[in-house]
Enzyme design. Structure first.
Site, PDB file in Angstrom:
ATOM      1  N   GLU A 179      -8.633  -0.679  -6.377  1.00 43.04           N
ATOM      2  CA  GLU A 179      -9.018  -1.786  -4.997  1.00 43.04           C
ATOM      3  C   GLU A 179     -10.180  -2.532  -5.205  1.00 43.04           C
ATOM      4  O   GLU A 179     -11.144  -2.421  -4.335  1.00 43.04           O
ATOM      5  CB  GLU A 179      -8.757  -0.597  -3.961  1.00 43.04           C
ATOM      6  CG  GLU A 179      -7.745   0.226  -3.734  1.00 43.04           C
ATOM      7  CD  GLU A 179      -7.599   0.908  -2.404  1.00 43.04           C
ATOM      8  OE1 GLU A 179      -6.395   1.146  -1.757  1.00 43.04           O
ATOM      9  OE2 GLU A 179      -8.907   1.187  -1.964  1.00 43.04           O
ATOM     10  N   GLU A 373      -0.245   3.565  -4.953  1.00 37.30           N
ATOM     11  CA  GLU A 373      -0.533   4.395  -3.761  1.00 37.30           C
ATOM     12  C   GLU A 373       0.316   4.083  -2.587  1.00 37.30           C
ATOM     13  O   GLU A 373       0.437   2.875  -2.565  1.00 37.30           O
ATOM     14  CB  GLU A 373      -2.086   4.040  -3.553  1.00 37.30           C
ATOM     15  CG  GLU A 373      -2.987   4.625  -4.255  1.00 37.30           C
ATOM     16  CD  GLU A 373      -4.609   4.510  -4.015  1.00 37.30           C
ATOM     17  OE1 GLU A 373      -4.739   4.405  -2.604  1.00 37.30           O
ATOM     18  OE2 GLU A 373      -5.415   4.454  -4.834  1.00 37.30           O
TER      19      GLU A 373
HETATM   20  P1  P53 Z   1      -8.150   7.881   2.834  1.00 37.03           P
HETATM   21  C1  P53 Z   1      -9.091   1.969   2.824  1.00 37.03           C
HETATM   22  C2  P53 Z   1      -7.962   1.224   2.906  1.00 37.03           C
HETATM   23  C3  P53 Z   1      -6.971   0.958   2.128  1.00 37.03           C
HETATM   24  C4  P53 Z   1      -7.093   1.954   0.939  1.00 37.03           C
HETATM   25  O1  P53 Z   1      -7.286   6.547   2.047  1.00 37.03           O
HETATM   26  C5  P53 Z   1      -8.237   2.843   0.995  1.00 37.03           C
HETATM   27  C6  P53 Z   1      -9.285   2.764   1.741  1.00 37.03           C
HETATM   28  C7  P53 Z   1     -10.382   3.817   1.661  1.00 37.03           C
HETATM   29  O2  P53 Z   1     -10.191   4.577   2.639  1.00 37.03           O
HETATM   30  O3  P53 Z   1      -8.378   3.749  -0.151  1.00 37.03           O
HETATM   31  C8  P53 Z   1      -7.431   4.023  -0.898  1.00 37.03           C
HETATM   32  O4  P53 Z   1      -8.427   8.879   1.745  1.00 37.03           O
HETATM   33  C9  P53 Z   1      -8.027   4.582  -2.116  1.00 37.03           C
HETATM   34  C10 P53 Z   1      -8.137   6.124  -2.221  1.00 37.03           C
HETATM   35  C11 P53 Z   1      -8.023   6.668  -0.920  1.00 37.03           C
HETATM   36  C12 P53 Z   1      -6.649   6.080  -0.411  1.00 37.03           C
HETATM   37  O5  P53 Z   1      -6.567   4.690  -0.350  1.00 37.03           O
HETATM   38  O6  P53 Z   1      -9.212   7.204   3.497  1.00 37.03           O
HETATM   39  O7  P53 Z   1      -7.489   4.083  -3.268  1.00 37.03           O
HETATM   40  O8  P53 Z   1      -9.028   6.509  -2.928  1.00 37.03           O
HETATM   41  O9  P53 Z   1      -7.819   8.207  -0.720  1.00 37.03           O
HETATM   42  C13 P53 Z   1      -6.217   7.031   1.350  1.00 37.03           C
HETATM   43  O10 P53 Z   1      -6.955   8.486   3.677  1.00 37.03           O
END
Ligand code: P53
Length: 478
Positions: A179, A373
């Site tokens: 990201e 993801e």
């Molecule tokens: P969490 C923000 C927006 C989009 C993706 O997020 C993001 C974030 C950071 O929060 O992160 C990605 O754990 C990232 C992962 C993360 C996952 O999204 O806040 O690549 O490390 O855990 C989910 O629910």
């Protein structure tokens, strides 16, 4: 025509959110270790509050993570049981180079990942490696200022050369920076940057991004030289912006919002900064220091595929009143979409938005995509055996996999694979909570770090196993 026969189904994690063992195996301290959970987290990850070591008032969930450092064999066996074709994980930079600026790597760190990759291959699981998922050795932050410093390119080069050389034949799929656009929203967690008073924060962030873009192109070059079989990709936090209204000004606003992230993929995939970006920073008075040789490097060494995370679409508008009714869209602010429901954390649930986003990206670059993801962060309530009936998660995932299939089968988008986020419960990046769970596998651990760390299967475990076995044909929740 369905999904390709060799479609890479699997799950994804990041070192800092699951490994723990923060001071074992010769590992050095990193930015990701010292971000606490609780109300101060946002100020720390965004670089507004300086925290470069542990203190007594905060709880730091990354220290233990879910203890995967010690339990990876058990965890990978469960992934194997689900039939994973791939497992996306990241390298903790400070396991390989504890300070970041050494010439020679830490053998114990290299050995750890070697064993882990071999364990994956035992089950026919192809590792997909994110070289940096937010990690930055603390020494590189205190000594050099993190990615604001051009010297980081050399340290990263050293890291990538070491990894490509050592893991040749064991790893084929790579991502350079997780990201990359998160640097703009969480510069400390994303790139080891905190700010001094009165400095132009945008200037610092865009310069740091330039360094990462050059480092990414350099890694692509080196990776291809060391093994032409390597597939090297970029990674974007994606999710299309919608106009709140069909007022052309709202439409224009949403296009501009998309470009705030796409300019990075433009560079990584097309090899050049787009004009709209150059004009924009000129208007803002930002002057990027770019070396003449950077242009050629960026142009020559573009990525093989484009990966992204997708959790939600986003909405924007020029209407100030509506804009002020923001939802808690995490790091990316979004107006509430009246047509969508949201998760317990306010992330709006939009399966069709995945198909829209895939098409946007594929139309723009015509390179293979990889969804690395996707998933639902939710509160799970296990029974006494640790079993969770997570029908809500199955619903979310099956709805998204359906539109993903539509993008491939109906629209002809080229897609290599799909890995769900947090296939085993892990620490949330945004909030530091354990209670925001994404997994097929439940981990007995709470937000205060209490629990046995026992792993148990949720209902979605068997469901995903069947999805993989049928190559996405059977999405039914029994
Ligand atoms: P969490 C923000 C927006 C989009 C993706 O997020 C993001 C974030 C950071 O929060 O992160 C990605 O754990 C990232 C992962 C993360 C996952 O999204 O806040 O690549 O490390 O855990 C989910 O629910």
């Amino acid at each position: 025509m369905g999904l390709r026969k060799d479609f890479l189904w699997g799950g994804a994690t990041a070192a800092n959110q699951c490994e723990g063992g923060y001071n074992e195996g010769g590992r050095g301290l990193a930015n990701v270790d010292v971000v606490p959970n609780g109300p101060d987290r946002l100020a720390v990850i965004s670089g507004q509050r300086k925290m470069i070591d542990f203190d007594d008032e905060h709880f730091y969930p990354a220290k233990v993570g879910i203890d995967m450092y010690h339990r990876f064999k058990e965890d990978i066996a469960l992934f194997g049981e689900m039939g994973f074709k791939t497992y996306r994980l990241s390298i903790a930079w400070s396991r390989i180079f504890p300070n970041g600026d050494e010439d020679t790597p830490n053998e114990e760190g290299l050995k750890f990942y070697e064993e882990l990759f071999k364990e994956c291959h035992k089950y026919g699981i192809e590792p997909l490696v994110t070289i940096t998922h937010f990690d930055c050795p603390m020494h590189l932050i205190t000594e050099y200022g993190g990615w604001r410093n051009r010297k980081m390119i050399d340290f990263y080069e050293n890291l990538t050369r070491t990894l490509f050389t050592r893991y040749k034949g064991l790893v084929k799929y790579w991502l350079t920076f997780n990201e990359i656009n998160v640097l703009l929203h969480a510069p400390f967690m994303g790139a080891g940057i905190y700010f001094e008073d009165d400095e132009n924060q945008e200037q610092v962030k865009y310069q740091a991004l330039h360094h990462e873009l050059v480092a990414s192109a350099l890694a692509t070059k080196i990776g291809h030289e060391i093994d032409p079989e390597n597939k090297i990709g970029c990674m974007l936090a994606a999710g299309a912006y919608y106009p709140y209204d069909c007022d052309p000004r709202d439409v224009w606003e949403s296009r501009k919002k998309d470009r705030e992230s796409y300019f990075l993929t433009d560079v990584q995939s097309r090899g050049e900064y787009p004009n709209y970006f150059l004009k924009e920073i000129e208007r803002k008075g930002i002057k990027l220091e770019i070396k003449p040789e950077d242009f050629e490097l960026l142009k020559k060494h573009t990525v093989d595929y484009i990966s992204f995370s997708y959790y939600s679409s986003r909405v924007t508008t020029v209407n100030k009143e509506i804009l002020n009714e923001n939802t808690d869209g995490n790091l990316f602010a979004s107006v509430k979409n009246p047509h969508l429901k949201a998760s317990e954390w306010g992330w709006q649930i939009d399966p069709l938005g995945l198909r829209i986003t895939m098409n946007d990206i594929y139309d723009r670059y015509q390179k293979p995509l990889f969804i690395v993801e996707n998933g639902l962060g939710a509160i799970d309530v296990p029974d006494e055996n640790g079993y969770v009936e997570d029908d809500y998660r199955i619903q979310y995932l099956s709805d998204h996999i359906q539109t993903m299939k539509d993008a491939v089968e109906i629209d002809g988008v080229e897609l290599w694979g799909y890995t769900t986020w947090g296939c085993i419960d892990l620490v949330s990046a945004g909030t530091g909570e354990m209670s925001k769970r994404y997994g097929f596998i439940y981990v007995d651990l709470d937000d205060k770090g209490e629990g046995t760390l026992r792993r148990t299967k949720k209902k979605s475990f068997d469901w995903y196993k069947e999805v993989i076995a049928s190559n996405g044909a059977n999405l039914r929740n029994k």
